[in-house]
Design an enzyme around this catalytic site. Sequence first.
Site, PDB file in Angstrom:
ATOM      1  NE  ARG A 109      -4.284  -1.689   1.605  1.00  3.60           N
ATOM      2  CZ  ARG A 109      -4.421  -2.688   2.469  1.00  3.60           C
ATOM      3  NH1 ARG A 109      -3.680  -2.761   3.546  1.00  3.60           N
ATOM      4  NH2 ARG A 109      -5.332  -3.612   2.252  1.00  3.60           N
ATOM      5  CE  LYS A 131       0.569  13.777 -15.180  1.00  2.00           C
ATOM      6  NZ  LYS A 131       0.375  14.245 -16.563  1.00  2.00           N
ATOM      7  CD  GLU A 173       8.799  16.473 -22.636  1.00  2.01           C
ATOM      8  OE1 GLU A 173       8.040  17.443 -22.449  1.00  2.01           O
ATOM      9  OE2 GLU A 173       8.366  15.323 -22.887  1.00  2.01           O
ATOM     10  CE  LYS A 211       6.395  17.527 -14.196  1.00  2.00           C
ATOM     11  NZ  LYS A 211       6.579  16.262 -14.869  1.00  2.00           N
ATOM     12  CD  GLU A 221      -2.662  16.229 -16.707  1.00  2.00           C
ATOM     13  OE1 GLU A 221      -1.559  15.752 -16.436  1.00  2.00           O
ATOM     14  OE2 GLU A 221      -3.257  16.010 -17.770  1.00  2.00           O
ATOM     15  NE  ARG A 225       1.554  16.970 -13.423  1.00  2.00           N
ATOM     16  CZ  ARG A 225       2.127  16.134 -12.580  1.00  2.00           C
ATOM     17  NH1 ARG A 225       1.694  16.076 -11.341  1.00  2.00           N
ATOM     18  NH2 ARG A 225       3.125  15.368 -12.949  1.00  2.00           N
ATOM     19  CG  ASN A 229      -0.424  16.863 -21.017  1.00  2.00           C
ATOM     20  OD1 ASN A 229       0.561  16.182 -20.745  1.00  2.00           O
ATOM     21  ND2 ASN A 229      -1.489  16.898 -20.259  1.00  2.00           N
ATOM     22  CG  HIS A 232       3.004  15.836 -24.536  1.00  2.00           C
ATOM     23  ND1 HIS A 232       3.718  17.015 -24.504  1.00  2.00           N
ATOM     24  CD2 HIS A 232       3.799  14.910 -23.939  1.00  2.00           C
ATOM     25  CE1 HIS A 232       4.881  16.813 -23.908  1.00  2.00           C
ATOM     26  NE2 HIS A 232       4.951  15.543 -23.554  1.00  2.00           N
ATOM     27  CG  HIS A 236       0.301  11.235 -26.530  1.00  6.94           C
ATOM     28  ND1 HIS A 236      -0.377  11.892 -25.541  1.00  6.94           N
ATOM     29  CD2 HIS A 236       1.559  11.049 -26.055  1.00  6.94           C
ATOM     30  CE1 HIS A 236       0.431  12.083 -24.504  1.00  6.94           C
ATOM     31  NE2 HIS A 236       1.611  11.589 -24.800  1.00  6.94           N
TER      32      HIS A 236
HETATM   33  P1  NAD Z   1      14.270   5.871 -21.195  1.00  9.86           P
HETATM   34  O1  NAD Z   1      14.077   5.753 -19.755  1.00  9.86           O
HETATM   35  O2  NAD Z   1      13.812   4.757 -22.057  1.00  9.86           O
HETATM   36  O3  NAD Z   1      15.800   6.181 -21.502  1.00  9.86           O
HETATM   37  C1  NAD Z   1      16.203   6.321 -22.847  1.00  9.86           C
HETATM   38  C2  NAD Z   1      17.404   5.422 -23.157  1.00  9.86           C
HETATM   39  O4  NAD Z   1      18.571   5.983 -22.556  1.00  9.86           O
HETATM   40  C3  NAD Z   1      17.285   4.009 -22.594  1.00  9.86           C
HETATM   41  O5  NAD Z   1      17.854   3.099 -23.504  1.00  9.86           O
HETATM   42  C4  NAD Z   1      18.129   4.076 -21.331  1.00  9.86           C
HETATM   43  O6  NAD Z   1      18.647   2.825 -20.932  1.00  9.86           O
HETATM   44  C5  NAD Z   1      19.228   4.995 -21.772  1.00  9.86           C
HETATM   45  N1  NAD Z   1      19.885   5.725 -20.697  1.00  9.86           N
HETATM   46  C6  NAD Z   1      19.321   6.298 -19.617  1.00  9.86           C
HETATM   47  N2  NAD Z   1      20.243   6.988 -18.943  1.00  9.86           N
HETATM   48  C7  NAD Z   1      21.402   6.838 -19.581  1.00  9.86           C
HETATM   49  C8  NAD Z   1      22.711   7.320 -19.363  1.00  9.86           C
HETATM   50  N3  NAD Z   1      22.991   8.160 -18.386  1.00  9.86           N
HETATM   51  N4  NAD Z   1      23.690   6.942 -20.232  1.00  9.86           N
HETATM   52  C9  NAD Z   1      23.390   6.125 -21.293  1.00  9.86           C
HETATM   53  N5  NAD Z   1      22.185   5.664 -21.563  1.00  9.86           N
HETATM   54  C10 NAD Z   1      21.194   6.015 -20.714  1.00  9.86           C
HETATM   55  O7  NAD Z   1      13.539   7.196 -21.776  1.00  9.86           O
HETATM   56  P2  NAD Z   1      13.358   8.685 -21.227  1.00  9.86           P
HETATM   57  O8  NAD Z   1      13.352   9.534 -22.431  1.00  9.86           O
HETATM   58  O9  NAD Z   1      14.263   8.996 -20.106  1.00  9.86           O
HETATM   59  O10 NAD Z   1      11.896   8.638 -20.616  1.00  9.86           O
HETATM   60  C11 NAD Z   1      10.778   8.320 -21.405  1.00  9.86           C
HETATM   61  C12 NAD Z   1       9.740   7.738 -20.491  1.00  9.86           C
HETATM   62  O11 NAD Z   1       9.410   8.708 -19.506  1.00  9.86           O
HETATM   63  C13 NAD Z   1       8.454   7.359 -21.179  1.00  9.86           C
HETATM   64  O12 NAD Z   1       8.056   6.101 -20.713  1.00  9.86           O
HETATM   65  C14 NAD Z   1       7.476   8.435 -20.742  1.00  9.86           C
HETATM   66  O13 NAD Z   1       6.159   7.953 -20.677  1.00  9.86           O
HETATM   67  C15 NAD Z   1       8.004   8.793 -19.379  1.00  9.86           C
HETATM   68  N6  NAD Z   1       7.685  10.155 -18.963  1.00  9.86           N
HETATM   69  C16 NAD Z   1       7.145  10.306 -17.741  1.00  9.86           C
HETATM   70  C17 NAD Z   1       6.845  11.572 -17.272  1.00  9.86           C
HETATM   71  C18 NAD Z   1       6.277  11.733 -15.916  1.00  9.86           C
HETATM   72  O14 NAD Z   1       5.880  12.849 -15.562  1.00  9.86           O
HETATM   73  N7  NAD Z   1       6.264  10.700 -15.107  1.00  9.86           N
HETATM   74  C19 NAD Z   1       7.115  12.699 -18.069  1.00  9.86           C
HETATM   75  C20 NAD Z   1       7.703  12.503 -19.314  1.00  9.86           C
HETATM   76  C21 NAD Z   1       7.987  11.221 -19.756  1.00  9.86           C
HETATM   77  N1  GLY Z   2       4.944  15.321 -18.051  1.00 10.73           N
HETATM   78  C1  GLY Z   2       3.665  15.856 -17.804  1.00 10.73           C
HETATM   79  C2  GLY Z   2       3.338  15.941 -16.353  1.00 10.73           C
HETATM   80  O1  GLY Z   2       4.129  15.618 -15.504  1.00 10.73           O
HETATM   81  O2  GLY Z   2       2.252  16.332 -16.033  1.00 10.73           O
END
Ligand code: NAD
Ligand code: GLY
Length: 351
Positions: A109, A131, A173, A211, A221, A225, A229, A232, A236
């Site tokens: 939990r 998120k 971003e 942010k 959101e 918030r 997007n 986005h 998407h």
């Molecule tokens: P990712 O986590 O897939 O990383 C991208 C690539 O870089 C991967 O292959 C990873 O292994 C590699 N990598 C990471 N750090 C590294 C480093 N220091 N050196 C070498 N390689 C490295 O992608 P991302 O772009 O970081 O994140 C995308 C994800 O984030 C999506 O799933 C998206 O939905 C999510 N996201 C979430 C939020 C949120 O608010 N929670 C906001 C934006 C995106």
């Molecule tokens: N990346 C969008 C949010 O955190 O709301």
Amino acid sequence: MLIDINLPHSKYEITIDTLPNLTFDRKVLIVTNPKVGGFHLKYLLQKINAKEIYIVTLPDGENYKNMQNLEFLLDRCFDHRLDRKSLLIALGGGVIGDMTGFASSIYQRGVDFIQIPTTLLSQVDASVGGKTGVNNKFGKNLIGAFHQPKAVYIDTYFLRTLPLREFVSGIAEVIKMAVVFDSEFFKWLEINDLSEDKNLEYAIKRSIELKANVVSQDEKEAGVRASLNYGHTFCHVIENFTNYSTYLHGEAVAIGIIMANELAHSLGFLSDDEKQKIFNLIKKYNLPTYYKVENIDKFYETFFLDKKSSNSKIKFILPNSIGSYIISDDVNVDDIKKVLEKFTDIYIEND
Ligand code: NAD
Ligand code: GLY
């Protein structure tokens, strides 16, 4: 440098600096993937002192951000007899951050977790704001929870191993935050170069401040918030059409920003001059600016698969100048389709 985030039921600090030594009087489970772990786990382990430390390595990539791997992660939490006082640490990009956050929101939990983001995208966006979630066959991030981290540690040292394309993807971003909230930051991005360390740190800091400010006003959101997007809604659809494989997320966001701007311009919100300035900034960082729409009706229908579309209404974040925006869910279908029409041509590089 510290940035505070203050929410009704939690508050935490985002530290932008060399990762400090961290001591925990509880069990710690570090979650990473083979690539990030290979580069950076040793560095992290040198900095952590805890009662017991366990490591879970998940497979790398968006394709593995699913319930199966979430369950694998939760099983390891049980194997290691983590209790409700234990702590999860996400060492990785947004995929690891979102999955670790979600696991920690439901394990017994809810337990604490810390974000140590290692991509630019996760440093400026994904690690902040709580998120968390996984994908399923119906779409991205459709199963999840709002669960805030206890702390976020941003150390640009991790970015040294990040491939250039991933780095540039994160800049989309940063541009998003500037266009929506801060015209001065936008001007700063126009004249400065993010390959310089001090500029990069400033851009990360400013993005997080922006942010944090939005999340503090609207954690779940319900309103403002949604501004995060920007770009986005189109992004998407592009990601869906290209099976999440042609573009990195930030690349699709960049194209989505260009498309949203066309819509904002066609509705009389955004001037020619400002539309061009945003285009130029996206170009400056070699982000893509064009996606060829093959079938306008199909593209339009796909907007409705987005979880942000509710009651058959599509929500658009439209800049009305650089640094301010409106949120609209009543744009006329013909106006949307006219904009999509502009993306059915062969791409002209210097448009
Ligand atoms: P990712 O986590 O897939 O990383 C991208 C690539 O870089 C991967 O292959 C990873 O292994 C590699 N990598 C990471 N750090 C590294 C480093 N220091 N050196 C070498 N390689 C490295 O992608 P991302 O772009 O970081 O994140 C995308 C994800 O984030 C999506 O799933 C998206 O939905 C999510 N996201 C979430 C939020 C949120 O608010 N929670 C906001 C934006 C995106
Ligand atoms: N990346 C969008 C949010 O955190 O709301």
